[in-house]
Design a protein around this motif. Structure first.
Motif, PDB file in Angstrom:
ATOM      1  N   ASN A 100      21.004  27.291 -29.690  1.00 30.51           N
ATOM      2  CA  ASN A 100      19.900  26.642 -30.344  1.00 30.51           C
ATOM      3  C   ASN A 100      19.893  26.051 -31.693  1.00 30.51           C
ATOM      4  O   ASN A 100      19.238  25.200 -32.003  1.00 30.51           O
ATOM      5  N   THR A 101      20.834  26.393 -32.484  1.00 35.60           N
ATOM      6  CA  THR A 101      21.063  25.852 -33.725  1.00 35.60           C
ATOM      7  C   THR A 101      22.382  25.246 -33.750  1.00 35.60           C
ATOM      8  O   THR A 101      23.463  25.841 -33.542  1.00 35.60           O
ATOM      9  N   LEU A 102      22.604  24.091 -34.327  1.00 30.33           N
ATOM     10  CA  LEU A 102      23.816  23.362 -34.649  1.00 30.33           C
ATOM     11  C   LEU A 102      24.143  23.053 -36.134  1.00 30.33           C
ATOM     12  O   LEU A 102      23.713  22.047 -36.664  1.00 30.33           O
ATOM     13  N   THR A 103      24.311  24.277 -36.614  1.00 29.54           N
ATOM     14  CA  THR A 103      24.380  23.807 -38.256  1.00 29.54           C
ATOM     15  C   THR A 103      25.982  24.249 -38.892  1.00 29.54           C
ATOM     16  O   THR A 103      25.996  24.343 -40.017  1.00 29.54           O
ATOM     17  N   SER A 104      26.756  24.427 -37.745  1.00 33.14           N
ATOM     18  CA  SER A 104      28.346  24.591 -38.446  1.00 33.14           C
ATOM     19  C   SER A 104      28.767  23.140 -38.803  1.00 33.14           C
ATOM     20  O   SER A 104      28.313  22.445 -38.580  1.00 33.14           O
ATOM     21  N   ALA A 105      29.972  23.531 -39.409  1.00 34.26           N
ATOM     22  CA  ALA A 105      30.598  22.151 -39.995  1.00 34.26           C
ATOM     23  C   ALA A 105      31.159  21.216 -38.869  1.00 34.26           C
ATOM     24  O   ALA A 105      31.201  21.501 -37.565  1.00 34.26           O
ATOM     25  N   ILE A 106      31.256  19.886 -39.114  1.00 37.46           N
ATOM     26  CA  ILE A 106      31.448  18.675 -38.241  1.00 37.46           C
ATOM     27  C   ILE A 106      33.041  18.845 -38.071  1.00 37.46           C
ATOM     28  O   ILE A 106      33.936  18.655 -39.304  1.00 37.46           O
ATOM     29  N   VAL A 107      33.521  18.588 -37.268  1.00 34.71           N
ATOM     30  CA  VAL A 107      35.173  18.341 -36.936  1.00 34.71           C
ATOM     31  C   VAL A 107      35.211  17.174 -36.529  1.00 34.71           C
ATOM     32  O   VAL A 107      34.684  16.850 -35.324  1.00 34.71           O
ATOM     33  N   THR A 108      36.203  16.383 -37.125  1.00 35.29           N
ATOM     34  CA  THR A 108      36.591  15.066 -36.624  1.00 35.29           C
ATOM     35  C   THR A 108      37.852  15.122 -35.740  1.00 35.29           C
ATOM     36  O   THR A 108      38.809  15.935 -36.070  1.00 35.29           O
ATOM     37  N   LEU A 109      37.726  14.581 -34.531  1.00 33.81           N
ATOM     38  CA  LEU A 109      38.648  14.643 -33.535  1.00 33.81           C
ATOM     39  C   LEU A 109      39.416  13.342 -33.375  1.00 33.81           C
ATOM     40  O   LEU A 109      38.476  12.375 -32.948  1.00 33.81           O
ATOM     41  N   VAL A 110      40.630  13.114 -33.266  1.00 32.28           N
ATOM     42  CA  VAL A 110      41.447  12.123 -33.380  1.00 32.28           C
ATOM     43  C   VAL A 110      42.132  12.026 -31.765  1.00 32.28           C
ATOM     44  O   VAL A 110      43.099  12.725 -31.815  1.00 32.28           O
ATOM     45  N   ILE A 111      41.595  10.962 -31.178  1.00 31.87           N
ATOM     46  CA  ILE A 111      41.871  11.075 -29.623  1.00 31.87           C
ATOM     47  C   ILE A 111      42.824  10.161 -28.898  1.00 31.87           C
ATOM     48  O   ILE A 111      42.313   8.749 -29.227  1.00 31.87           O
TER      49      ILE A 111
END
Length: 232
Positions: free
Chosen positions: A19-30
């Motif tokens: 329900n909560t999305l508070t973790s760090a953002i990860v950048t993915l290079v695809i």
């Protein structure tokens, strides 16, 4: 299709329940074109693959960035959609009235924009998108996504023989011997479509080009199929 006659499939290993999305953002290079995606760390860590890649490998305040040059952006986009929403487009619908699984209905414009195949740079050709998603889910340890992808490709029709064989080869190359479900799907599909394969000459060319585990398994499956017919 009405809301009372069909329900959307739900999943167990999806982060949809978070329900909560508070973790760090990860950048993915695809991919080779280095397409950029962003996702929450906790969402990605539903996958054992990303959990191992992320946990303990970054300083607390360091930017999180993962490069996956061998992935196809279109496929990775579907995986992310699954992780956030529990399915990927077109969604899987259970028709209660018919007790059958279907792909969600879409407008003609939307349907035309959805391809059942994807160009894969590793093989330099088109293969079934759901097959690539299944194999990607295998790599990422997403068992429920594998089940969704397997069920979806069983609903595809009108696929060219060459695409079926290319997808079958990809499935064999990207699944362990212990995972027989996707392989069995292709063996059954080829047997059901044997008259079409015979007319097209595609299978003959494939076998001339070299034997693989696929063709031995197909031979065994055909023998069993003949035995079953003879015994009935």
């Amino acid at each position: 299709m009405t809301a009372t006659s069909a329900t959307t499939v739900t999943t167990d290993d999806s982060s949809l329940l978070n329900n909560t999305l508070t973790s760090a953002i990860v950048t993915l290079v695809i991919g080779s074109e280095q397409r950029l995606f962003a996702a929450h760390e906790d969402v990605l860590c539903v996958s054992p693959f990303f959990h191992n890649a992320l946990r303990g490998n970054f300083m607390e305040d360091a930017p999180r960035r993962i490069a996956l040059p061998d992935e196809e952006p279109e496929i990775f986009s579907s995986v992310l959609e699954y992780l956030y929403k529990g399915d990927y487009y077109p969604r899987l619908i259970h028709n209660k009235r018919r007790n059958s699984w279907e792909l969600e209905s879409a407008s003609d414009e939307a349907r035309d924009s959805v391809e059942s195949t994807v160009y894969h740079h590793a093989i330099e050709g088109d293969i079934l998108k759901d097959t690539v998603i299944y194999c990607t889910a295998e790599k990422y340890g997403l068992e429920e996504l594998k089940r969704v992808a397997l069920r979806k490709q069983g609903l595809q029709s009108g696929i060219q023989c060459s695409t079926i064989l290319a997808s079958a080869r990809y499935a064999y190359a990207n699944t362990p011997d212990s995972d027989s479900k996707l392989r069995a799907h292709y063996l059954a599909l080829i047997i059901r479509s044997r008259s079409t394969f015979k007319r097209s000459g595609t299978m003959q060319l494939e076998m001339y080009n070299g034997g693989t585990q696929l063709f031995f398994d197909l031979f065994v499956a055909l023998c069993n199929h003949v035995d079953d017919i003879s015994a009935s």
